[in-house]
Design a protein around this motif. Structure first.
Motif, PDB file in Angstrom:
ATOM      1  N   VAL A  39       0.873  -1.180   0.000  1.00  0.00           N
ATOM      2  CA  VAL A  39       0.000   0.000   0.000  1.00  0.00           C
ATOM      3  C   VAL A  39       0.904   1.222   0.000  1.00  0.00           C
ATOM      4  N   GLN A  40       0.685   2.109  -0.971  1.00  0.00           N
ATOM      5  CA  GLN A  40       1.476   3.324  -1.089  1.00  0.00           C
ATOM      6  C   GLN A  40       0.647   4.527  -0.656  1.00  0.00           C
ATOM      7  N   LEU A  41       1.284   5.450   0.039  1.00  0.00           N
ATOM      8  CA  LEU A  41       0.597   6.655   0.494  1.00  0.00           C
ATOM      9  C   LEU A  41       1.490   7.878   0.342  1.00  0.00           C
ATOM     10  N   SER A  42       0.853   9.017   0.102  1.00  0.00           N
ATOM     11  CA  SER A  42       1.556  10.295   0.084  1.00  0.00           C
ATOM     12  C   SER A  42       0.612  11.365   0.618  1.00  0.00           C
ATOM     13  N   ASP A  43       1.150  12.252   1.445  1.00  0.00           N
ATOM     14  CA  ASP A  43       0.345  13.376   1.937  1.00  0.00           C
ATOM     15  C   ASP A  43       0.511  14.619   1.066  1.00  0.00           C
ATOM     16  N   GLY A  44       1.257  14.475  -0.027  1.00  0.00           N
ATOM     17  CA  GLY A  44       1.436  15.584  -0.946  1.00  0.00           C
ATOM     18  C   GLY A  44       2.533  16.556  -0.553  1.00  0.00           C
ATOM     19  N   GLN A  45       3.275  16.247   0.507  1.00  0.00           N
ATOM     20  CA  GLN A  45       4.324  17.143   0.993  1.00  0.00           C
ATOM     21  C   GLN A  45       5.710  16.802   0.454  1.00  0.00           C
ATOM     22  N   GLY A  46       5.799  15.739  -0.362  1.00  0.00           N
ATOM     23  CA  GLY A  46       7.080  15.425  -0.994  1.00  0.00           C
ATOM     24  C   GLY A  46       7.626  14.048  -0.719  1.00  0.00           C
ATOM     25  N   ASP A  47       7.131  13.380   0.319  1.00  0.00           N
ATOM     26  CA  ASP A  47       7.587  12.027   0.635  1.00  0.00           C
ATOM     27  C   ASP A  47       6.494  11.014   0.319  1.00  0.00           C
ATOM     28  N   GLU A  48       6.919   9.781   0.031  1.00  0.00           N
ATOM     29  CA  GLU A  48       5.990   8.678  -0.176  1.00  0.00           C
ATOM     30  C   GLU A  48       6.300   7.571   0.831  1.00  0.00           C
ATOM     31  N   HIS A  49       5.267   6.882   1.270  1.00  0.00           N
ATOM     32  CA  HIS A  49       5.419   5.792   2.229  1.00  0.00           C
ATOM     33  C   HIS A  49       4.865   4.509   1.612  1.00  0.00           C
ATOM     34  N   LEU A  50       5.692   3.473   1.594  1.00  0.00           N
ATOM     35  CA  LEU A  50       5.303   2.173   1.068  1.00  0.00           C
ATOM     36  C   LEU A  50       5.213   1.187   2.229  1.00  0.00           C
ATOM     37  N   VAL A  51       4.051   0.555   2.370  1.00  0.00           N
ATOM     38  CA  VAL A  51       3.864  -0.450   3.415  1.00  0.00           C
ATOM     39  C   VAL A  51       3.768  -1.807   2.728  1.00  0.00           C
ATOM     40  N   ARG A  52       4.742  -2.684   3.023  1.00  0.00           N
ATOM     41  CA  ARG A  52       4.790  -3.989   2.362  1.00  0.00           C
ATOM     42  C   ARG A  52       4.251  -5.068   3.294  1.00  0.00           C
ATOM     43  N   PHE A  53       3.433  -5.975   2.737  1.00  0.00           N
ATOM     44  CA  PHE A  53       2.901  -7.113   3.474  1.00  0.00           C
ATOM     45  C   PHE A  53       3.474  -8.387   2.870  1.00  0.00           C
ATOM     46  N   ALA A  54       4.120  -9.184   3.698  1.00  0.00           N
ATOM     47  CA  ALA A  54       4.753 -10.408   3.236  1.00  0.00           C
ATOM     48  C   ALA A  54       3.729 -11.525   3.084  1.00  0.00           C
ATOM     49  N   LYS A  55       4.105 -12.578   2.389  1.00  0.00           N
ATOM     50  CA  LYS A  55       3.284 -13.774   2.266  1.00  0.00           C
ATOM     51  C   LYS A  55       2.945 -14.306   3.657  1.00  0.00           C
ATOM     52  N   GLY A  56       1.661 -14.604   3.889  1.00  0.00           N
ATOM     53  CA  GLY A  56       1.229 -15.094   5.189  1.00  0.00           C
ATOM     54  C   GLY A  56       0.909 -14.011   6.190  1.00  0.00           C
ATOM     55  N   GLU A 149      10.481   2.683  -6.621  1.00  0.00           N
ATOM     56  CA  GLU A 149      10.305   3.968  -7.292  1.00  0.00           C
ATOM     57  C   GLU A 149       9.016   3.985  -8.103  1.00  0.00           C
ATOM     58  N   TYR A 150       8.709   2.889  -8.768  1.00  0.00           N
ATOM     59  CA  TYR A 150       7.452   2.808  -9.510  1.00  0.00           C
ATOM     60  C   TYR A 150       6.269   2.985  -8.571  1.00  0.00           C
ATOM     61  N   ALA A 151       6.277   2.247  -7.453  1.00  0.00           N
ATOM     62  CA  ALA A 151       5.172   2.326  -6.495  1.00  0.00           C
ATOM     63  C   ALA A 151       5.013   3.747  -5.962  1.00  0.00           C
ATOM     64  N   ALA A 152       6.128   4.390  -5.647  1.00  0.00           N
ATOM     65  CA  ALA A 152       6.071   5.757  -5.135  1.00  0.00           C
ATOM     66  C   ALA A 152       5.542   6.730  -6.174  1.00  0.00           C
ATOM     67  N   SER A 153       5.930   6.543  -7.427  1.00  0.00           N
ATOM     68  CA  SER A 153       5.512   7.474  -8.479  1.00  0.00           C
ATOM     69  C   SER A 153       4.014   7.427  -8.720  1.00  0.00           C
ATOM     70  N   ASP A 154       3.372   6.325  -8.367  1.00  0.00           N
ATOM     71  CA  ASP A 154       1.930   6.206  -8.578  1.00  0.00           C
ATOM     72  C   ASP A 154       1.115   7.068  -7.614  1.00  0.00           C
ATOM     73  N   VAL A 155       1.729   7.523  -6.516  1.00  0.00           N
ATOM     74  CA  VAL A 155       1.014   8.422  -5.595  1.00  0.00           C
ATOM     75  C   VAL A 155       1.648   9.804  -5.516  1.00  0.00           C
ATOM     76  N   ARG A 156       2.833   9.954  -6.062  1.00  0.00           N
ATOM     77  CA  ARG A 156       3.623  11.184  -5.914  1.00  0.00           C
ATOM     78  C   ARG A 156       2.925  12.421  -6.455  1.00  0.00           C
ATOM     79  N   TYR A 157       2.185  12.275  -7.532  1.00  0.00           N
ATOM     80  CA  TYR A 157       1.625  13.436  -8.225  1.00  0.00           C
ATOM     81  C   TYR A 157       0.100  13.534  -8.126  1.00  0.00           C
ATOM     82  N   LEU A 158      -0.532  12.669  -7.350  1.00  0.00           N
ATOM     83  CA  LEU A 158      -1.994  12.614  -7.359  1.00  0.00           C
ATOM     84  C   LEU A 158      -2.639  13.861  -6.747  1.00  0.00           C
ATOM     85  N   HIS A 159      -1.996  14.490  -5.768  1.00  0.00           N
ATOM     86  CA  HIS A 159      -2.570  15.722  -5.217  1.00  0.00           C
ATOM     87  C   HIS A 159      -2.635  16.811  -6.282  1.00  0.00           C
TER      88      HIS A 159
END
Length: 205
Positions: A39-56, A149-159
């Motif tokens: 799950v990728q998130l950005s508050d629009g302030q310049g940083d992106e946060h990626l939360v990874r969930f492992a198998k199981g 980087e791909y995951a981050a770019s998908d939320v980086r510009y949405l605001h």
């Protein structure tokens, strides 16, 4: 600008108040079969946060769930229908209220059938993003720098894209119609999960 990577949950207090951009990466396009990986998130302030969930994973992510379920925080998506279903199915929260840039594009850019995020960012923000990692293995034990980087770019510009789309919707007099569509998206996601993904229940058939 930095990309922050987290395992299994979002640290508390890392996001500013206000709308957040949200995206997901899964093992495929069939929600009950293809598990949620990132799950990728950005508050629009310049940083992106990626939360990874492992198998199981048990998907115990109280901080992430609290942010996503916050009824006072708009979540900005590109193709919200899919992300809402994945988040609901695996995390057990409905990540609304919603603004979907893809629906906004379809309601305003009626002169084209090209509504992908890459095209919208190129046309409206003069930003070029790579989609090369879109179909990569998001369930791998380690995610590559290219994937992150791909995951981050998908939320980086949405605001920024949301502001453009709001202006277009207002210009064309379709803001109220768009909002009605956004409000329906959680129900549309629940219909997808329940098995009505490819059936138009509003048709005469």
């Amino acid at each position: 600008m930095a990309v922050h990577f987290h395992e299994e949950d979002l640290p508390e207090g890392v996001l500013a108040d206000g709308p957040i951009a949200v995206d997901t990466e899964t093992m495929g396009l069939v929600t009950p079969r293809d598990r949620l990986c990132v799950v990728q998130l950005s508050d629009g302030q310049g940083d992106e946060h990626l939360v990874r969930f492992a198998k199981g994973s048990a998907f115990d992510a109280p901080n992430l769930k609290a942010v996503l379920a916050d009824p006072d925080r708009v979540k900005i998506y590109h193709f919200a229908r899919f992300d809402l279903a994945a988040i609901q199915y695996y995390l057990g929260v409905m990540a609304a209220p919603v603004f979907c840039t893809k629906i906004a594009s379809k309601l305003t850019r009626t002169y084209t059938d090209r509504h992908g995020l890459k095209m919208l960012l190129s046309d409206h923000l003069q930003v070029d993003i790579s989609k090369q990692q879109q179909s990569s293995d998001w369930g791998a034990p380690e995610l590559s720098e290219a994937q992150r980087e791909y995951a981050a770019s998908d939320v980086r510009y949405l605001h920024r894209l949301r502001e453009v789309m709001i202006a277009r919707l207002q210009r064309e007099g379709r803001m109220e119609l768009a909002q009605a569509c956004f409000d329906f998206l959680p129900t549309r996601a629940l219909l997808d999960i329940a098995g009505w993904g490819d059936k138009d229940i509003f048709s005469h058939e």
